[in-house]
Design a protein around this motif. Structure first.
Motif, PDB file in Angstrom:
ATOM      1  N   PHE A 182       0.810  -1.135   0.118  1.00 50.87           N
ATOM      2  CA  PHE A 182      -0.080  -0.131   0.085  1.00 50.87           C
ATOM      3  C   PHE A 182       1.046   1.201  -0.030  1.00 50.87           C
ATOM      4  O   PHE A 182       1.781   1.372   0.748  1.00 50.87           O
ATOM      5  CB  PHE A 182      -0.823   0.083   1.075  1.00 50.87           C
ATOM      6  N   SER A 183       0.607   2.077  -0.717  1.00 54.16           N
ATOM      7  CA  SER A 183       1.371   3.411  -1.115  1.00 54.16           C
ATOM      8  C   SER A 183       0.618   4.730  -1.050  1.00 54.16           C
ATOM      9  O   SER A 183      -0.464   4.594  -1.483  1.00 54.16           O
ATOM     10  CB  SER A 183       2.241   3.471  -2.169  1.00 54.16           C
ATOM     11  N   VAL A 184       0.891   5.975  -0.491  1.00 52.60           N
ATOM     12  CA  VAL A 184       0.267   7.118  -0.691  1.00 52.60           C
ATOM     13  C   VAL A 184       0.980   7.950  -1.660  1.00 52.60           C
ATOM     14  O   VAL A 184       2.262   8.173  -1.754  1.00 52.60           O
ATOM     15  CB  VAL A 184       0.269   7.901   0.546  1.00 52.60           C
ATOM     16  N   LYS A 234       8.729  -0.219  -3.613  1.00 50.31           N
ATOM     17  CA  LYS A 234       8.646  -1.113  -4.909  1.00 50.31           C
ATOM     18  C   LYS A 234       7.220  -0.474  -5.537  1.00 50.31           C
ATOM     19  O   LYS A 234       7.338  -0.494  -6.885  1.00 50.31           O
ATOM     20  CB  LYS A 234       8.729  -2.358  -4.772  1.00 50.31           C
ATOM     21  N   LEU A 235       6.190  -0.457  -4.875  1.00 51.67           N
ATOM     22  CA  LEU A 235       4.913   0.041  -5.403  1.00 51.67           C
ATOM     23  C   LEU A 235       4.962   1.451  -5.940  1.00 51.67           C
ATOM     24  O   LEU A 235       4.565   1.695  -6.938  1.00 51.67           O
ATOM     25  CB  LEU A 235       3.726  -0.491  -4.471  1.00 51.67           C
ATOM     26  N   PHE A 255       4.197   2.634  -9.669  1.00 45.80           N
ATOM     27  CA  PHE A 255       3.224   3.618 -10.025  1.00 45.80           C
ATOM     28  C   PHE A 255       3.856   4.828 -10.760  1.00 45.80           C
ATOM     29  O   PHE A 255       3.490   5.409 -11.797  1.00 45.80           O
ATOM     30  CB  PHE A 255       2.609   4.160  -8.798  1.00 45.80           C
ATOM     31  N   MET A 256       5.018   5.103 -10.390  1.00 50.08           N
ATOM     32  CA  MET A 256       5.754   6.342 -10.920  1.00 50.08           C
ATOM     33  C   MET A 256       6.257   6.188 -12.284  1.00 50.08           C
ATOM     34  O   MET A 256       6.012   6.914 -13.351  1.00 50.08           O
ATOM     35  CB  MET A 256       7.077   6.708 -10.151  1.00 50.08           C
ATOM     36  N   GLU A 257       6.516   4.725 -12.834  1.00 48.21           N
ATOM     37  CA  GLU A 257       6.870   4.553 -14.140  1.00 48.21           C
ATOM     38  C   GLU A 257       5.511   4.269 -15.100  1.00 48.21           C
ATOM     39  O   GLU A 257       5.568   4.970 -16.212  1.00 48.21           O
ATOM     40  CB  GLU A 257       7.249   2.857 -14.198  1.00 48.21           C
ATOM     41  N   ARG A 308       4.050  12.403  -6.595  1.00 48.26           N
ATOM     42  CA  ARG A 308       5.313  11.795  -6.232  1.00 48.26           C
ATOM     43  C   ARG A 308       4.817  11.029  -4.890  1.00 48.26           C
ATOM     44  O   ARG A 308       4.181  11.139  -3.995  1.00 48.26           O
ATOM     45  CB  ARG A 308       5.850  13.165  -5.658  1.00 48.26           C
ATOM     46  N   GLY A 309       5.696   9.682  -4.974  1.00 44.90           N
ATOM     47  CA  GLY A 309       5.536   8.907  -3.811  1.00 44.90           C
ATOM     48  C   GLY A 309       5.880   9.309  -2.697  1.00 44.90           C
ATOM     49  O   GLY A 309       7.283   9.987  -2.600  1.00 44.90           O
ATOM     50  N   VAL A 310       5.160   9.127  -1.424  1.00 48.51           N
ATOM     51  CA  VAL A 310       5.626   9.783  -0.297  1.00 48.51           C
ATOM     52  C   VAL A 310       5.551   8.573   1.037  1.00 48.51           C
ATOM     53  O   VAL A 310       6.324   8.800   1.687  1.00 48.51           O
ATOM     54  CB  VAL A 310       4.771  11.034   0.355  1.00 48.51           C
TER      55      VAL A 310
END
Length: 1000
Positions: free
Chosen positions: A722-724, A828-829, A833-835, A821-823
């Protein structure tokens, strides 16, 4: 004596402190043979000598001159100890006793007490047979008798000093005795001068005896003499005042009275420092008189006062602080001192007084020869002058309204300054101890040859003697280390106290501000900007009432802080919050000490409290934050790494998510406050503010996610990622005070049942939103920039995002991803997502339809999203030429060009704009106008929140609020119109650029 016995004897001599062993051994034999002094008696007394070699040499020379004198001294234990102490500490006394052997016998009087001022005066007047102010002898013999008697007294003082169990504790008493002896010597010399001037000696300037008798000459002690802090060999600073009663002045004329007084002054000085058979005592220095060396040696009282009223400089009033009658006409001297007192204590109110005193101290240091700086006890950095100038400046600034600190002596003044709360006990204790040490070292180096010097020795042997003479150390290295330590301590305290802004502020207070009746104070507070003067008076009374040290210090601070509050945006709120802060901190020792002693903490605190409700409300909850104002490093935003480490440590200390999140929220509030205070005080740029607030939000979300995941996801589902993802200004690291945190949520099942994974992701989102809520400093996690906006799922899997962007994505969604921007969460997630986001936000080409759609949406936003009734030109976010215009333009340029211009692949608005400028896509002038508008709108938006404590995107119409915002942006007072015109003008220019590049 056998060779073995001789060797043992020499070893014993070395243990006693002798260094020239063979010479000492021979001299001891000579003393025993020729003067009848047993070797044992000499060696026993050698313990009292700082330099046993020199003491033995001096004693042997004296015995060769008059052996009976030495035997007589040997018979009296007191005289014997005193003689060895004097000869071991001073070759000068060795020379004196060699000239006058009979004086040795009088060392029996060198008892456990110092001679009183009266005893010394009587003795010195007796030496010249003075009767009713005239000496019986006017020849040089009278001066010789005077000087010999003075040195007898000096020897008695020095013996008391040297034989004291703790010389450093006797400094005040010894220095006072030396000053009293100097005054007595001048009195005796004046008696000789009267006889010489009244016909005793041709060439002295002859006047009838009755005229001389009726002419008064007052000798005013200045400097260390006036303060009763004199050294053994020092210039004696004086001022001469001449005068006579009205009848005499009428009969003789003022000019003749001054002429007689001048002749008396000249002869008095010659008696002390002229060349005679007996060497001079010291230099009588009258250069502190009006006009210095160029001025008349003697003036009448009226002439002195006229000069001080019209021409005197600030340093002259500082010098008068020490003025004290020491000899001559007592009535005239008392009148002089009484007349100059008001002038001394009002001098600090002169323009730039504090600056002039500070500059004078710096000039003294600048004029020290480079090779002497490391050895200067008196003038160098960390020396005696640093202490004296600091104490005198504090006295002169605060003494105008506080008579209790009007002391002449440095140590007395320090005690008074502590008692009245103007200086902390710790600093005063260090200053007092170090002052005594420095003065003791100065005394001992002057005693060595009875010469005026203020330099530490450089040779190891001399340092060793100084260590023994002072009793402060045992070795040369020990005394030098002590000296270096004292210098560092003194310099540190001097710099902190001598240059604190509070002194300049107090000195600049008007007479009205120093002391007002209640009614006057009410009117004064209203006049300087308090809207509720009655309430302000209540707060002031609550802060300053009582006899506690806290109340005492508050009474000193209040007049200055009231002025600083009045200079702020909201004086009433500033004073109210200061009272609450003071009450929260209670009797915390560091708070008031910091405000009094810091290089600017009091003014900074006044500024932040009267300028920002946002800061004031947070400081009430975090009162210890006041300490940051004393350290510039503590007002810098902390790094993400430091905050992450603290957040992780917090979570390790707490078992439940509720406890952990309370601590994390406290961490966020504290760091938001730190950045806010730095922003108000101008120690950070708008870019640093944005970066700091973004970092705090990053760390808060990371910590919250760790806490809620641990509480929400069971071990069997731990494979779930899980990522924000930060979006909008949060993603661009461009947050301001009051900004929402735009986010998206993404997950990846990793083998967990898809439906279960989705449910867990929703639970995590719900918990994130719950535990991130903070009613004091709101943190709104806004997910409206997700695909389909409010109508779309609040969390999606990575595959669902990929499918959506491939099949249904709209142009505005690609535009939103430009600041993604991943924070927090799975690294890895985030990378995956950024790719995915890069494929969407940096397309190889953008079709015209997509560009038209972006322009259409922008126009609709301008028409539909502006709040009803708000002037569009005043909206800092959506108004023409404001944040929205700049950001939409930059984002459109990124969609069109970032694929081919990699430097434009950034989430930063200004970073992408400058990259476009460097690539030739935007002209430099246009980029500058856009950047200027974006920065100004960002600063105004944050300032608006800081001022009111509430988030608002609209530039106020209210002139007071506008002025307050301007003050936070470092505009001068009453700049509401300037702020408004600057913003409207800047955004008009930016709007023209925007329309040309966006719609053209």
């Amino acid at each position: 004596m056998t060779a073995s016995e001789r060797s043992g004897s020499l070893t014993y001599l070395a243990r006693l402190g002798f260094s020239r062993l063979a010479e000492a051994d021979g001299l001891l034999d000579e003393l025993e043979t020729d003067a009848g002094v047993p070797r044992s008696a000499a060696l026993e007394a050698a313990a009292h000598a700082a330099d046993p070699d020199e003491a033995l040499i001096g004693l042997t020379r004296l015995a060769r001159r008059d052996a009976a004198v030495v035997r007589q001294a040997r018979a009296d234990p007191q005289a014997w100890r005193a003689l060895w102490a004097l000869l071991g500490a001073s070759t000068g006394f060795g020379e004196f006793f060699l000239r006058h052997p009979a004086e040795v016998a009088l060392l029996a009087d060198a008892g456990p007490t110092l001679p009183s001022a009266g005893q010394m005066r009587e003795s010195l007047l007796d030496s010249v047979d003075a009767v009713e102010g005239f000496a019986s002898d006017s020849s040089e013999h009278a001066w010789v008798a005077l000087r010999v008697r003075y040195r007898r007294i000096l020897a008695r003082i020095a013996a008391y000093d040297l034989l004291s169990a703790s010389p450093v504790d006797e400094i005040a008493a010894v220095s006072a005795a030396l000053a009293d002896a100097a005054g007595a010597a001048l009195e005796a010399s004046l008696a000789v001068a009267r006889t010489r001037v009244s016909g005793g000696v041709a060439g002295a300037g002859l006047f009838p005896r009755d005229q001389v008798a009726r002419t008064g000459l007052a000798i005013i002690g200045m400097g260390k003499t006036g303060a009763r802090e004199l050294n053994y060999v020092s210039d004696v600073d004086v001022i001469f005042v001449g005068g006579a009663d009205d009848a005499t002045t009428a009969e003789l004329g003022e000019s003749r009275v001054v002429d007689i007084a001048t002749r008396l002054a000249v002869q008095t000085m010659r008696g002390i420092s002229g060349i005679e058979i007996e060497p001079p005592l010291w230099e009588v220095d009258a250069n502190l008189r009006p006009e210095g060396k160029q001025g008349a040696l003697v003036r009448t009282l009226d002439s002195h006062l006229a000069y001080y009223d019209r021409w005197a400089k600030s340093w002259e009033f500082q010098a008068l602080l020490k003025a004290r009658p020491i000899a001559g006409d007592e009535t005239l001297a008392a009148a002089y001192v009484e007349a100059v007192q008001p002038k001394i204590w009002t001098s600090a109110a002169r323009e730039n007084f504090v600056d002039s005193v500070q500059r004078m101290r710096e000039r003294v240091t600048e004029h020290i020869p480079a090779e002497e700086v490391a050895y200067q006890l008196k003038l160098g950095p960390g020396g005696i002058r640093d202490i004296e100038f600091t104490v005198q400046l504090l006295q002169l600034v605060h003494g105008l309204s506080d008579e209790r600190i009007r002391q002449r002596g440095t140590l007395d003044a320090l005690d008074a300054l502590v008692a009245e709360g103007y200086i902390g006990r710790a600093e005063a204790s260090v200053f007092s101890r170090d002052y005594r040490i420095l003065r003791l070292l100065e005394h001992r180096v002057q005693l060595r040859h009875l010469r005026r010097t203020h330099l530490m020795p450089s040779r190891p042997d001399d340092l060793r003697v100084l260590a023994r003479a002072s009793g402060l150390a045992e070795t040369a290295d020990g005394i030098w280390s002590l000296w270096e330590s004292v210098k560092r301590e003194v310099r540190d305290i001097h710099v902190r106290l001598f240059y604190r802004p509070l002194l300049s502020a107090v000195a600049a207070l008007s007479a009205d501000e120093r002391g007002l009746s209640t009614a006057q104070a009410h009117d004064r507070l209203a006049a300087i900007g308090f809207t509720d003067p009655a309430g302000a008076l209540r707060h002031i009374a609550a802060l300053t009432s009582g006899l506690s040290r806290k109340a005492t210090i508050q009474r000193h601070l209040m007049p200055v802080m009231i002025r600083w509050f009045a200079d702020g945006v909201d004086p009433d709120y500033g004073l109210l919050t200061f009272r609450r802060l003071s009450e929260r901190l209670g009797d915390t020792h560091w708070f008031l000490r910091m405000l009094r002693d810091s290089s600017g903490a009091a003014e900074s605190l006044s500024r932040v409290l009267s300028g920002s409700r946002y800061v004031g409300e947070l400081m009430e909850w975090i009162p210890e934050s006041a300490a940051w104002l004393d350290d510039p490093d503590l007002l810098r935003p902390r790094s993400g790494l430091a905050l992450q480490e603290e957040a992780r440590a917090i979570q390790m200390r707490h078992d439940t998510v509720d406890e952990a999140m309370r601590a994390v929220r406290a961490l966020r509030r504290r760091e938001q406050l730190r950045v806010a205070m730095a922003a108000i005080l101008g120690t950070v740029t708008i870019e640093e503010v944005a970066e700091g607030l973004t970092t705090i939000t990053d760390v808060t979300i990371q910590a919250t996610l760790r806490a809620v995941r641990r509480d929400t996801v069971p071990p069997e589902d731990a494979a779930l990622d899980f990522s924000v993802i930060a979006m909008g200004r949060f993603g661009g690291a461009e947050l301001g005070f009051g900004s929402d945190a735009d986010v998206m949520y993404v997950y990846r099942a990793n083998g967990v049942d898809p439906q279960r994974a989705h449910e867990l992701a929703l639970k995590i989102v719900s918990a994130l939103r719950t535990y991130s809520e903070d009613h004091r400093v709101p943190l709104d996690l806004d997910a409206d920039l997700r695909p389909e906006g409010r109508n779309g799922p609040i969390a999606r899997s990575l595959d669902a995002y990929a499918e959506y962007y491939r099949r249904w994505s709209l142009s505005w969604e690609a535009q939103a991803l430009l600041r993604a921007r991943g924070v927090a969460g799975s690294v890895k997630l985030i990378r995956a997502f950024m790719e995915l986001a890069d494929q969407v936000r940096y397309p190889a080409s953008v079709d015209d339809k997509a560009v038209r759609e972006i322009k259409r949406i922008k126009a609709r936003v301008e028409n539909e999203r502006l709040p009803q009734g708000v002037d569009p030109a005043r909206h800092l976010k959506l108004g023409p030429g404001s944040l929205s215009d700049v950001e939409w333009l930059v984002q459109m340029l990124q969609l069109e060009h970032a694929h081919s211009v990699p430097t434009m692949q950034t989430t930063s608005t200004l970073g992408a704009l400058r990259a476009a400028e460097e690539a030739g896509i935007v002209a430099t002038n246009a980029a500058d106008r856009l950047a200027e508008a974006w920065r100004l709108a960002s600063r105004l938006r944050s300032a608006n929140t800081l001022l009111s404590g509430q988030t608002s995107d609209v530039l106020p119409v209210d002139r007071k609020k506008l002025d307050g915002i301007g003050r936070l942006l470092e505009y001068p007072p009453r700049s509401a119109t300037a702020v408004e015109e600057d913003y409207l003008g800047t955004t008009r220019r930016a709007r023209r650029v925007f329309e040309k590049l966006f719609y053209g």
